[in-house]
Each structure stands twice: as C-alpha cells, then as structure tokens.
Enzyme design. Sequence first.
Site, short mmCIF file in Angstrom:
data_model
loop_
_atom_site.label_atom_id
_atom_site.label_comp_id
_atom_site.label_asym_id
_atom_site.label_seq_id
_atom_site.Cartn_x
_atom_site.Cartn_y
_atom_site.Cartn_z
N ASN A 63 0.75 -1.12 0.04
CA ASN A 63 0.04 -0.09 -0.01
C ASN A 63 0.89 1.30 -0.14
OD1 ASN A 63 0.61 -0.80 2.57
ND2 ASN A 63 -1.10 0.21 3.46
N GLU A 65 0.52 5.34 0.61
CA GLU A 65 -0.55 6.25 1.01
C GLU A 65 -0.20 7.63 0.76
OE1 GLU A 65 -1.14 5.59 5.60
OE2 GLU A 65 -2.42 3.76 4.87
N CYS A 74 -4.22 0.87 -2.37
CA CYS A 74 -4.00 -0.70 -1.72
C CYS A 74 -3.13 -1.37 -2.30
CB CYS A 74 -5.33 -1.26 -1.60
SG CYS A 74 -6.74 -0.62 -0.88
N GLU A 76 -2.91 -4.75 -3.25
CA GLU A 76 -3.40 -5.38 -3.91
C GLU A 76 -3.61 -4.89 -5.67
OE1 GLU A 76 -4.84 -4.74 -1.21
OE2 GLU A 76 -6.49 -6.08 -0.89
N CYS A 108 -10.86 -4.45 -0.30
CA CYS A 108 -11.90 -3.54 -0.21
C CYS A 108 -12.66 -3.78 -1.61
CB CYS A 108 -11.16 -1.92 -0.14
SG CYS A 108 -10.41 -1.58 -1.68
N CYS A 111 -10.86 -2.90 -4.59
CA CYS A 111 -9.72 -3.85 -5.42
C CYS A 111 -10.50 -5.00 -5.81
CB CYS A 111 -9.06 -4.38 -4.06
SG CYS A 111 -7.49 -3.17 -3.52
N1 THU Z 1 -5.16 -1.61 2.64
C1 THU Z 1 -4.70 -2.40 1.67
O1 THU Z 1 -3.65 -2.26 1.01
N2 THU Z 1 -5.47 -3.64 1.18
C2 THU Z 1 -6.44 -3.95 1.65
O2 THU Z 1 -7.19 -4.95 1.38
C3 THU Z 1 -7.52 -3.08 2.69
C4 THU Z 1 -6.64 -1.65 2.92
C5 THU Z 1 -4.39 -0.31 2.79
C6 THU Z 1 -5.08 0.98 2.09
C7 THU Z 1 -4.58 1.75 3.29
O3 THU Z 1 -3.12 2.28 3.00
C8 THU Z 1 -4.34 1.01 4.67
O4 THU Z 1 -4.62 -0.22 4.21
C9 THU Z 1 -5.57 1.37 5.79
O5 THU Z 1 -6.89 1.23 5.08
#
Ligand code: THU
Length: 163
Positions: A63, A65, A74, A76, A108, A111
């Site tokens: 991920n 941000e 995310c 994935e 999510c 994704c």
């Molecule tokens: N996140 C992912 O990378 N994958 C997921 O399946 C759920 C959430 C990340 C997004 C964000 O950077 C952090 O987790 C918190 O939501």
Amino acid sequence: MPKESSIQITYTDFDSAKELAYDIQSVLATAKEYANNAYAPYSNFKVGAAVLLSDGSVVGGNNQENRAFPSGLCAERVAVFAASSSHPNKEIKKVAVYSDGNDLISPCGSCRQALLEYEEKQGQSIELYLINSGNRVRKFNSISELLPFAFKFNNFKGEIGEE
Ligand code: THU
C-alpha cells in the site's frame, strides 16, 4: 409476489500456510516481504501483495498512502497494476495479500472490482489467498466469489471490445 433469494460463497481456511503447495507458499512469503516496504505513515497499517503469473514470475506490491488520502492505493491494486503493466499478456493465476495481526485482511470493494476485471479479461479464475502474521490462510477460488452482482460494462453499453 416478492421473491427473496440468497447467495452462497465458498472459501477454504488453512491453519497454516504449510498445508499449501510450495508454489503458493513462496507467493505468500513474497506478499509478506513486500509489506515491509509499504508506505503507510497515516494508517500505520502495512499491507503486502504478490501476484503469480502464468510463466511463474511473481510481482509484488504494497500500500502506498498519500497526505491527500484518496490519492493512495491498496497493496493488491499496486501489485496487480504493476503485473499487468509489465506483463500485459500473461495470465494472473494467484494473488496473495498479507497484513500483520490476527485478523485476515479482506480486500476493499475497489480492489475486488479491479481484480475481477482481470479475471474476466483472461477468462480464467484468479485464486485469492489472504494471510495473517500467524500464517493462517483463507483461500477463494475466484474473485467473483467476493463480488457478487459486480458492475458489468454491458449494464449500460456493450461487452468489452464491442462497438
Ligand atoms: N489496504 C490495503 O492495502 N489492502 C486492503 O485490502 C485493505 C486496506 C490499505 C489501504 C490503506 O493504506 C491502509 O490499508 C488502511 O486502510
């Protein structure tokens, strides 16, 4: 008369990744490794993902941000977009997603939508593996299990590629 219906989804839980075949164990290990490099200063929730392609190559992601929150992505989608951009003609066989902690991460909605599109593009299911730091694994045989009633392009126009 109103008619109520229900949908069943199928998944398999493993107490340990060791119960799985070696090829997927190494994909799971890659997802875990990639979590270390996540850029998650806002949530402090590091996620790693790995994609196994039809030629055996593995592409990782994590991920990313951003201070403008919706600009982040995310793990994935970072992994699967990287795989598709470098290897557009290789099939995506398996996707693994790792996060620290006792809970198994669950992708999510965005994704799921993105992963499903690759499944439909290649006409072959993508196996999805979710893994936690205790090495517990949940496996789905297809992304479609996770996204019933997905939005389809032909809901308003034509099938992909149709004029
Ligand atoms: N996140 C992912 O990378 N994958 C997921 O399946 C759920 C959430 C990340 C997004 C964000 O950077 C952090 O987790 C918190 O939501």
